[in-house]
Design an enzyme around this catalytic site. Sequence first.
Site, PDB file in Angstrom:
ATOM      1  CG  ASP A  92       0.293   4.337   5.466  1.00 21.33           C
ATOM      2  OD1 ASP A  92      -0.157   3.468   4.702  1.00 21.33           O
ATOM      3  OD2 ASP A  92       0.039   5.547   5.339  1.00 21.33           O
ATOM      4  CB  CYS A  93       3.089   2.636   1.520  1.00 17.21           C
ATOM      5  SG  CYS A  93       4.154   2.910   0.080  1.00 17.21           S
ATOM      6  CG  ASP A  94       0.397   5.828  -0.620  1.00 14.16           C
ATOM      7  OD1 ASP A  94       1.135   6.082  -1.573  1.00 14.16           O
ATOM      8  OD2 ASP A  94      -0.362   4.845  -0.589  1.00 14.16           O
ATOM      9  CG  ASP A 105       0.040   9.489   6.206  1.00 19.12           C
ATOM     10  OD1 ASP A 105      -0.174   8.252   6.211  1.00 19.12           O
ATOM     11  OD2 ASP A 105      -0.328  10.243   5.296  1.00 19.12           O
TER      12      ASP A 105
END
Length: 228
Positions: A14-16, A170
């Site tokens: 994932d990025c954020d 997350d």
Amino acid sequence: MDVKAIDPGLVIFDCDGVLVDSEPLAIRVLMETLADAGLTMDAEEAYERFLGRSLASITAILSEEFQVDLTHAALEKGRARLYEVFQAELKPIPGIIDALDRLSVPFCVASSSQPERIRLSLSVTGLLDRFEPDIFSATMVRKGKPAPDLFLHAAERMKVPPAECLVIEDSPAGVQAAKAAGMHVFAFTGGGHAGGQSHRETLRLLAPDHMFDEMARLPDMLSSSSTA
């Protein structure tokens, strides 16, 4: 807790909140945007309802549950403000560069954010060249997280069977999406938004393969079974 020995063919980040420490910034701007539209919401509720979800999912929730329909102008104003904040304040997750340097398997990014936001986030933090062109957005699929569509799309494009993929997430929605896709998933709790006991307990109840809060440890977690 015991860490299962996992030898993935692909790591999907994932990025954020996983690659970049963006969630506190994004929630702050979202709360400002909602306040401008007449809806007051505290950070805890905003995280609970919107963390890890696409803009389409967020606007649908706001319309259906709060009867707040953000105008195109409001969304554009919020996006412009967010990008300004990212340019000034966004940092990479501590340890992520070391982790990427040490990974011996292919990796990509699959994020609920729009493509331009993903690329801006990775560019500002010096990570873009490590992922380009293997960047996948929820805008590329019919349903965003917690549906499995995005992770399945990333696996297909990377030519790796879902069962051989490991997702680093997350958010509860992201963990649910990874499990629905039939993938292994590690829940990362080292972002600036993830320190609360309620958030960690929500993730734990979703039964990820492992939970960890130091990104630099990731390569070691894949090479052998260990104790955390």
